[in-house]
Design a protein around this motif. Structure first.
Motif, PDB file in Angstrom:
ATOM      1  N   ASN A  30       0.782  -1.050   0.010  1.00  0.00           N
ATOM      2  CA  ASN A  30       0.100   0.055  -0.136  1.00  0.00           C
ATOM      3  C   ASN A  30       0.870   1.438   0.079  1.00  0.00           C
ATOM      4  OD1 ASN A  30       0.026  -1.145   3.123  1.00  0.00           O
ATOM      5  ND2 ASN A  30      -0.008   1.064   3.166  1.00  0.00           N
ATOM      6  N   THR A  31       0.091   2.295  -0.034  1.00  0.00           N
ATOM      7  CA  THR A  31       0.833   3.637  -0.364  1.00  0.00           C
ATOM      8  C   THR A  31       1.374   4.045   1.150  1.00  0.00           C
ATOM      9  OG1 THR A  31      -0.400   4.294  -2.126  1.00  0.00           O
ATOM     10  CG2 THR A  31       0.736   5.945  -0.873  1.00  0.00           C
ATOM     11  N   VAL A  32       2.530   4.659   1.262  1.00  0.00           N
ATOM     12  CA  VAL A  32       2.977   5.074   2.595  1.00  0.00           C
ATOM     13  C   VAL A  32       3.389   6.684   2.167  1.00  0.00           C
ATOM     14  CG1 VAL A  32       3.575   2.945   3.758  1.00  0.00           C
ATOM     15  CG2 VAL A  32       5.381   3.980   2.374  1.00  0.00           C
TER      16      VAL A  32
ATOM     17  N   MET B  55      10.079   9.811   0.795  1.00  0.00           N
ATOM     18  CA  MET B  55       8.966  10.330   1.340  1.00  0.00           C
ATOM     19  C   MET B  55       8.363  11.617   0.748  1.00  0.00           C
ATOM     20  SD  MET B  55       9.918   9.877   5.380  1.00  0.00           S
ATOM     21  CE  MET B  55      10.942  11.199   5.403  1.00  0.00           C
ATOM     22  N   SER B  56       9.055  12.039  -0.122  1.00  0.00           N
ATOM     23  CA  SER B  56       8.717  13.243  -0.788  1.00  0.00           C
ATOM     24  C   SER B  56       7.354  13.300  -1.487  1.00  0.00           C
ATOM     25  CB  SER B  56       9.837  14.048  -1.869  1.00  0.00           C
ATOM     26  OG  SER B  56       9.822  13.216  -2.718  1.00  0.00           O
ATOM     27  N   LYS B  57       7.063  12.164  -2.178  1.00  0.00           N
ATOM     28  CA  LYS B  57       5.857  12.092  -3.218  1.00  0.00           C
ATOM     29  C   LYS B  57       5.076  10.821  -2.894  1.00  0.00           C
ATOM     30  CE  LYS B  57       7.360  14.710  -7.051  1.00  0.00           C
ATOM     31  NZ  LYS B  57       8.339  14.850  -8.196  1.00  0.00           N
ATOM     32  N   GLY B  58       5.450  10.107  -1.641  1.00  0.00           N
ATOM     33  CA  GLY B  58       4.892   8.810  -1.435  1.00  0.00           C
ATOM     34  C   GLY B  58       5.760   7.652  -2.049  1.00  0.00           C
TER      35      GLY B  58
ATOM     36  N   GLU C 231       4.587  -7.240 -11.296  1.00  0.00           N
ATOM     37  CA  GLU C 231       2.752  -6.918 -11.612  1.00  0.00           C
ATOM     38  C   GLU C 231       2.188  -5.921 -10.663  1.00  0.00           C
ATOM     39  OE1 GLU C 231      -1.046  -7.177 -13.437  1.00  0.00           O
ATOM     40  OE2 GLU C 231       0.968  -7.687 -14.112  1.00  0.00           O
ATOM     41  N   LEU C 232       2.638  -6.064  -9.217  1.00  0.00           N
ATOM     42  CA  LEU C 232       2.263  -4.985  -8.365  1.00  0.00           C
ATOM     43  C   LEU C 232       2.850  -3.732  -8.677  1.00  0.00           C
ATOM     44  CD1 LEU C 232       0.741  -4.880  -5.684  1.00  0.00           C
ATOM     45  CD2 LEU C 232       2.733  -5.221  -4.623  1.00  0.00           C
TER      46      LEU C 232
ATOM     47  N   GLN D 172       1.636   4.425  -9.057  1.00  0.00           N
ATOM     48  CA  GLN D 172       1.910   5.839  -9.591  1.00  0.00           C
ATOM     49  C   GLN D 172       3.222   6.057  -8.783  1.00  0.00           C
ATOM     50  OE1 GLN D 172       0.747   6.887 -12.407  1.00  0.00           O
ATOM     51  NE2 GLN D 172      -0.234   4.997 -12.650  1.00  0.00           N
ATOM     52  N   GLU D 173       3.440   5.680  -7.595  1.00  0.00           N
ATOM     53  CA  GLU D 173       4.351   6.027  -6.850  1.00  0.00           C
ATOM     54  C   GLU D 173       5.866   6.140  -7.250  1.00  0.00           C
ATOM     55  OE1 GLU D 173       1.203   4.132  -4.078  1.00  0.00           O
ATOM     56  OE2 GLU D 173       2.231   3.606  -5.735  1.00  0.00           O
TER      57      GLU D 173
END
Length: 179
Positions: free
Chosen positions: A75-77, A96-99, A124-125, A130-131
């Motif tokens: 998941n996104t952090v 950390m700047s853009k996730g 595949e993940l 987009q991160e």
């Protein structure tokens, strides 16, 4: 020759939870008596992760039988996430700047290991993310260091160390560009 069919999930449903729990029990069968690796501890983490922004999973299935043989999820952090706060030193700011996407688990059942299934699920993940950066944590002792070397071969580098919980061993946090 064995081949794997990849199934992408972006919704955390009871069916996905059941499937991931069953796979986890097979993947970690030799560790299930350790407090950090118990099935109930995994399911508690999975429920928390499944509710977090950007959660997604890829499940690998045997192309011939349809049986599930592995999984990867993350998941996104963002800055300030507990993922970063538990590290012993601050991670490089670019992560950390853009996730980033945090790969929380990758597992392949015995009999399907060593043939590239984990890399296929990982890639595949990443294909749908987009991160700009990807991060994961690894026990440096896993497989006598083979797992960490595998991730280094995928382009990951060490960015810090962390102990996610008192029951957890110290882990190496690794990162790389998502693409």
């Amino acid at each position: 020759m064995r081949s794997v069919r990849l199934q992408h999930h972006t919704s955390y449903t009871p069916q996905v939870r059941t499937l991931l729990g069953g796979l986890y029990a097979q993947v970690r069968a030799d560790l299930l008596d350790h407090p950090n690796y118990r099935l109930d501890a995994f399911l508690e983490r999975l429920d928390r992760h499944g509710a977090e922004p950007g959660w997604a999973a890829v499940i690998g299935h045997d192309s011939a039988s349809g049986a599930a043989v592995g999984y990867a999820y993350g998941n996104t952090v963002m800055p300030g996430d507990r993922w970063w706060k538990r590290m012993s030193t601050p991670p490089p700011g670019k992560y950390m700047s853009k996730g980033a996407i945090a790969v929380k688990e990758i597992g392949v059942v015995p009999g399907w290991r060593g043939i590239g299934v984990s890399r296929q699920m990982h890639d595949e993940l990443m294909r749908h993310r987009q991160e700009p950066y990807t991060t994961l944590m690894v026990n440096p002792a896993a497989g006598d260091g083979k797992v960490m070397r595998l991730y280094e071969g995928w382009g990951y580098e060490e960015i810090g160390v962390v102990q996610p919980s008192p029951a957890s061993p110290w882990l190496v946090c690794m990162g790389r560009s998502t693409r």
